[in-house]
Design a protein around this motif. Structure first.
Motif, PDB file in Angstrom:
ATOM      1  N   GLN A  44      16.342  18.268  34.782  1.00  0.00           N
ATOM      2  CA  GLN A  44      15.587  18.903  33.693  1.00  0.00           C
ATOM      3  C   GLN A  44      16.027  18.342  32.343  1.00  0.00           C
ATOM      4  OE1 GLN A  44      12.926  20.795  34.053  1.00  0.00           O
ATOM      5  NE2 GLN A  44      12.655  20.904  31.828  1.00  0.00           N
ATOM      6  N   SER A  74       8.241  23.467  25.724  1.00  0.00           N
ATOM      7  CA  SER A  74       8.198  24.077  27.049  1.00  0.00           C
ATOM      8  C   SER A  74       9.331  23.542  27.934  1.00  0.00           C
ATOM      9  CB  SER A  74       6.835  23.798  27.699  1.00  0.00           C
ATOM     10  OG  SER A  74       6.788  24.320  28.994  1.00  0.00           O
ATOM     11  N   GLU A  77      12.560  25.108  26.747  1.00  0.00           N
ATOM     12  CA  GLU A  77      12.665  26.501  27.177  1.00  0.00           C
ATOM     13  C   GLU A  77      13.027  26.589  28.655  1.00  0.00           C
ATOM     14  OE1 GLU A  77       9.043  28.531  26.095  1.00  0.00           O
ATOM     15  OE2 GLU A  77       9.359  28.102  23.961  1.00  0.00           O
ATOM     16  N   GLU A  78      12.391  25.740  29.456  1.00  0.00           N
ATOM     17  CA  GLU A  78      12.695  25.725  30.887  1.00  0.00           C
ATOM     18  C   GLU A  78      14.153  25.338  31.124  1.00  0.00           C
ATOM     19  OE1 GLU A  78      11.182  23.532  34.965  1.00  0.00           O
ATOM     20  OE2 GLU A  78       9.783  23.690  33.279  1.00  0.00           O
ATOM     21  N   HIS A  80      16.708  25.631  28.988  1.00  0.00           N
ATOM     22  CA  HIS A  80      17.602  26.668  28.481  1.00  0.00           C
ATOM     23  C   HIS A  80      17.587  27.932  29.334  1.00  0.00           C
ATOM     24  CE1 HIS A  80      17.951  24.947  24.133  1.00  0.00           C
ATOM     25  NE2 HIS A  80      18.308  24.091  25.058  1.00  0.00           N
ATOM     26  N   SER A  81      16.531  28.125  30.122  1.00  0.00           N
ATOM     27  CA  SER A  81      16.461  29.315  30.967  1.00  0.00           C
ATOM     28  C   SER A  81      17.172  29.130  32.302  1.00  0.00           C
ATOM     29  CB  SER A  81      15.001  29.719  31.207  1.00  0.00           C
ATOM     30  OG  SER A  81      14.368  28.780  32.062  1.00  0.00           O
ATOM     31  N   MET A  82      17.556  27.914  32.626  1.00  0.00           N
ATOM     32  CA  MET A  82      18.277  27.672  33.875  1.00  0.00           C
ATOM     33  C   MET A  82      19.660  28.321  33.742  1.00  0.00           C
ATOM     34  SD  MET A  82      17.129  23.734  34.560  1.00  0.00           S
ATOM     35  CE  MET A  82      17.302  23.709  36.341  1.00  0.00           C
ATOM     36  N   PRO A  83      20.085  29.093  34.764  1.00  0.00           N
ATOM     37  CA  PRO A  83      21.342  29.852  34.633  1.00  0.00           C
ATOM     38  C   PRO A  83      22.550  29.028  34.186  1.00  0.00           C
ATOM     39  CG  PRO A  83      20.154  30.551  36.583  1.00  0.00           C
ATOM     40  CD  PRO A  83      19.400  29.365  36.026  1.00  0.00           C
ATOM     41  N   ALA A  86      22.043  28.075  30.521  1.00  0.00           N
ATOM     42  CA  ALA A  86      22.145  29.252  29.646  1.00  0.00           C
ATOM     43  C   ALA A  86      23.609  29.638  29.463  1.00  0.00           C
ATOM     44  CB  ALA A  86      21.347  30.416  30.239  1.00  0.00           C
ATOM     45  N   GLU A  90      25.734  29.554  25.926  1.00  0.00           N
ATOM     46  CA  GLU A  90      26.453  30.743  25.454  1.00  0.00           C
ATOM     47  C   GLU A  90      27.933  30.430  25.239  1.00  0.00           C
ATOM     48  OE1 GLU A  90      27.566  35.226  26.986  1.00  0.00           O
ATOM     49  OE2 GLU A  90      25.710  34.318  27.684  1.00  0.00           O
TER      50      GLU A  90
END
Length: 124
Positions: A44, A74, A77-78, A80-83, A86, A90
């Motif tokens: 990704q 998009s 976002e995809e 950054h949303s992967m565990p 993310a 953080e």
């Protein structure tokens, strides 16, 4: 270099080593390794980078479109949303906050605000 400068640099190295022993740094390193070892995240990242480079080139040549921008957003976002990603982001943010606090502590006794001085010198 003077003895005082040498000592300051030594203290800087000691501070850097101390930072590597903080829980924030350990969490960051662990999250970084997880991202580096996750094939899906790496794929990704490659997809995002490819779309971003494509869009940047289109922008430079005057061919950028809203659709192209949306594809990049998009993909980001995809990603950054992967565990794993993310958690990495953080951990990075937490470590950055810790480093900023350390920088403020170092800067506190100084009469110079290096961030504020970026644009020039010696304002009254």
């Amino acid at each position: 270099m003077s003895m005082q400068t040498d000592r300051l640099e030594e203290m800087g190295r000691e501070l850097g080593e101390a930072v590597t022993e903080t829980p924030e740094y350990a969490a960051f390193e662990e999250a970084k390794q997880a991202v580096e070892n996750d094939d899906e995240v790496q794929a990704q990242i490659s997809e995002f980078e490819s779309l971003r480079e494509e869009f940047m080139f289109a922008r430079q040549t005057g061919n950028a479109t809203q659709e192209g921008l949306e594809k990049v957003q998009s993909a980001q976002e995809e990603l950054h949303s992967m565990p794993a990603m993310a958690e990495y982001l953080e951990a990075q943010e937490t470590l950055q906050a810790r480093l900023e606090a350390i920088n403020e502590a170092i800067s506190e006794p100084l009469a110079v605000d290096f961030g504020g001085e970026a644009g020039g010198c010696c304002h009254d």
